[in-house]
Design a protein around this motif. Structure first.
Motif, PDB file in Angstrom:
ATOM      1  N   GLU A  51       0.824  -1.205   0.000  1.00  0.00           N
ATOM      2  CA  GLU A  51       0.000   0.000   0.000  1.00  0.00           C
ATOM      3  C   GLU A  51       0.863   1.263   0.000  1.00  0.00           C
ATOM      4  N   ALA A  52       2.042   1.206   0.593  1.00  0.00           N
ATOM      5  CA  ALA A  52       2.890   2.389   0.737  1.00  0.00           C
ATOM      6  C   ALA A  52       3.271   2.997  -0.607  1.00  0.00           C
ATOM      7  N   LEU A  53       3.717   2.186  -1.535  1.00  0.00           N
ATOM      8  CA  LEU A  53       4.142   2.703  -2.836  1.00  0.00           C
ATOM      9  C   LEU A  53       2.972   3.289  -3.617  1.00  0.00           C
ATOM     10  N   GLU A  54       1.862   2.585  -3.611  1.00  0.00           N
ATOM     11  CA  GLU A  54       0.668   3.056  -4.312  1.00  0.00           C
ATOM     12  C   GLU A  54       0.187   4.388  -3.736  1.00  0.00           C
ATOM     13  N   LYS A  55       0.138   4.470  -2.414  1.00  0.00           N
ATOM     14  CA  LYS A  55      -0.341   5.685  -1.752  1.00  0.00           C
ATOM     15  C   LYS A  55       0.639   6.837  -1.984  1.00  0.00           C
ATOM     16  N   TYR A  56       1.929   6.553  -1.997  1.00  0.00           N
ATOM     17  CA  TYR A  56       2.929   7.594  -2.249  1.00  0.00           C
ATOM     18  C   TYR A  56       2.678   8.261  -3.604  1.00  0.00           C
ATOM     19  N   LEU A  57       2.472   7.455  -4.621  1.00  0.00           N
ATOM     20  CA  LEU A  57       2.238   7.998  -5.959  1.00  0.00           C
ATOM     21  C   LEU A  57       0.943   8.799  -6.014  1.00  0.00           C
ATOM     22  N   GLU A  58      -0.016   8.409  -5.204  1.00  0.00           N
ATOM     23  CA  GLU A  58      -1.304   9.098  -5.173  1.00  0.00           C
ATOM     24  C   GLU A  58      -1.212  10.460  -4.495  1.00  0.00           C
ATOM     25  N   VAL A  59      -0.525  10.544  -3.347  1.00  0.00           N
ATOM     26  CA  VAL A  59      -0.542  11.781  -2.547  1.00  0.00           C
ATOM     27  C   VAL A  59       0.710  12.639  -2.688  1.00  0.00           C
ATOM     28  N   LYS A  60       1.806  12.075  -3.185  1.00  0.00           N
ATOM     29  CA  LYS A  60       3.065  12.810  -3.359  1.00  0.00           C
ATOM     30  C   LYS A  60       3.404  13.682  -2.136  1.00  0.00           C
ATOM     31  N   PRO A  61       3.680  13.043  -0.994  1.00  0.00           N
ATOM     32  CA  PRO A  61       3.986  13.808   0.221  1.00  0.00           C
ATOM     33  C   PRO A  61       5.355  14.498   0.134  1.00  0.00           C
ATOM     34  N   ASP A  62       5.557  15.492   1.000  1.00  0.00           N
ATOM     35  CA  ASP A  62       6.865  16.143   1.105  1.00  0.00           C
ATOM     36  C   ASP A  62       7.886  15.200   1.727  1.00  0.00           C
ATOM     37  N   LEU A  63       7.385  14.322   2.604  1.00  0.00           N
ATOM     38  CA  LEU A  63       8.259  13.453   3.382  1.00  0.00           C
ATOM     39  C   LEU A  63       7.527  12.164   3.717  1.00  0.00           C
ATOM     40  N   VAL A  64       8.257  11.048   3.674  1.00  0.00           N
ATOM     41  CA  VAL A  64       7.733   9.768   4.134  1.00  0.00           C
ATOM     42  C   VAL A  64       8.483   9.399   5.404  1.00  0.00           C
ATOM     43  N   LEU A  65       7.736   9.176   6.481  1.00  0.00           N
ATOM     44  CA  LEU A  65       8.305   8.655   7.724  1.00  0.00           C
ATOM     45  C   LEU A  65       8.016   7.167   7.745  1.00  0.00           C
ATOM     46  N   MET A  66       9.058   6.346   7.763  1.00  0.00           N
ATOM     47  CA  MET A  66       8.866   4.903   7.673  1.00  0.00           C
ATOM     48  C   MET A  66       9.507   4.193   8.853  1.00  0.00           C
ATOM     49  N   ASP A  67       8.707   3.331   9.471  1.00  0.00           N
ATOM     50  CA  ASP A  67       9.210   2.503  10.567  1.00  0.00           C
ATOM     51  C   ASP A  67      10.222   1.525  10.007  1.00  0.00           C
ATOM     52  N   ILE A  68      11.359   1.458  10.649  1.00  0.00           N
ATOM     53  CA  ILE A  68      12.429   0.596  10.168  1.00  0.00           C
ATOM     54  C   ILE A  68      12.345  -0.801  10.762  1.00  0.00           C
ATOM     55  N   THR A  69      11.571  -0.958  11.818  1.00  0.00           N
ATOM     56  CA  THR A  69      11.490  -2.242  12.512  1.00  0.00           C
ATOM     57  C   THR A  69      10.464  -3.128  11.838  1.00  0.00           C
ATOM     58  N   MET A  70      10.910  -4.272  11.403  1.00  0.00           N
ATOM     59  CA  MET A  70      10.042  -5.230  10.741  1.00  0.00           C
ATOM     60  C   MET A  70       9.935  -6.473  11.622  1.00  0.00           C
ATOM     61  N   PRO A  71       8.998  -7.358  11.284  1.00  0.00           N
ATOM     62  CA  PRO A  71       8.831  -8.570  12.095  1.00  0.00           C
ATOM     63  C   PRO A  71      10.127  -9.361  12.216  1.00  0.00           C
ATOM     64  N   ASP A  72      10.270 -10.027  13.360  1.00  0.00           N
ATOM     65  CA  ASP A  72      11.483 -10.805  13.634  1.00  0.00           C
ATOM     66  C   ASP A  72      11.712 -11.915  12.621  1.00  0.00           C
ATOM     67  N   SER A  73      10.664 -12.352  11.937  1.00  0.00           N
ATOM     68  CA  SER A  73      10.811 -13.442  10.979  1.00  0.00           C
ATOM     69  C   SER A  73      11.558 -13.005   9.713  1.00  0.00           C
ATOM     70  N   VAL A  74      11.737 -11.714   9.545  1.00  0.00           N
ATOM     71  CA  VAL A  74      12.433 -11.220   8.357  1.00  0.00           C
ATOM     72  C   VAL A  74      13.916 -11.091   8.676  1.00  0.00           C
ATOM     73  N   PRO A  75      14.775 -11.856   7.976  1.00  0.00           N
ATOM     74  CA  PRO A  75      16.201 -11.784   8.279  1.00  0.00           C
ATOM     75  C   PRO A  75      16.796 -10.430   7.924  1.00  0.00           C
ATOM     76  N   ASP A  76      17.577  -9.886   8.830  1.00  0.00           N
ATOM     77  CA  ASP A  76      18.328  -8.651   8.592  1.00  0.00           C
ATOM     78  C   ASP A  76      17.437  -7.478   8.177  1.00  0.00           C
ATOM     79  N   ASN A  77      16.172  -7.509   8.578  1.00  0.00           N
ATOM     80  CA  ASN A  77      15.254  -6.403   8.262  1.00  0.00           C
ATOM     81  C   ASN A  77      15.246  -6.053   6.779  1.00  0.00           C
ATOM     82  N   VAL A  78      15.234  -7.061   5.936  1.00  0.00           N
ATOM     83  CA  VAL A  78      15.306  -6.866   4.491  1.00  0.00           C
ATOM     84  C   VAL A  78      14.126  -6.053   3.967  1.00  0.00           C
ATOM     85  N   ASN A  79      12.942  -6.199   4.561  1.00  0.00           N
ATOM     86  CA  ASN A  79      11.761  -5.505   4.039  1.00  0.00           C
ATOM     87  C   ASN A  79      11.931  -3.998   3.975  1.00  0.00           C
ATOM     88  N   TRP A  80      12.396  -3.360   5.034  1.00  0.00           N
ATOM     89  CA  TRP A  80      12.513  -1.897   5.005  1.00  0.00           C
ATOM     90  C   TRP A  80      13.557  -1.454   3.993  1.00  0.00           C
TER      91      TRP A  80
END
Length: 125
Positions: free
Chosen positions: A37-66
């Protein structure tokens, strides 16, 4: 002030961040809970800044998702202004995010000094 999009999976954290930003004059133009949803919404609203949580679920090795999501944002918009945040002050996360392309890293909860950083990052070039 800044038009901000929040990317955070925990609803209570999105609410706390939104309220803090609002109290300091910023506008939250979007709140999203997942990567897709993040990418789609970004293109829709074109914010000045994106604040993104860097902490992902423990099941993701090395926080690859963020890392992948940050790269995707910068691919679709090389001028995207991203700031990462986490309630964890892990040094590796703090040093890794700017190397990928984030403009800053903040430890949550935000203090007034951090809110000033948001304003500076989000200002037009």
């Amino acid at each position: 002030m800044a038009r901000v999009m929040i990317v955070e999976d925990a609803e209570f954290m999105r609410m706390a961040i939104r309220d803090t930003l609002f109290k300091h004059g910023h506008e939250v133009v979007a709140e999203v809970a997942d990567d897709d949803e993040a990418l789609e919404k970004y293109l829709e609203v074109k914010p000045d800044l994106v604040l993104m949580d860097i902490t992902m679920p423990d099941s993701v090795p090395d926080n690859v998702n963020w890392k992948n999501l940050l790269n995707k944002f910068l691919i679709i918009d090389q001028e995207a202004k991203m700031a990462m945040f986490s309630s964890l002050g892990q040094q590796i996360l703090i040093t890794e995010s700017p190397k990928i392309g984030a403009m800053g890293f903040m430890v949550n909860p935000f203090d007034p000094g951090m809110l000033n950083i948001i304003r500076v990052i989000a200002e037009p070039n």
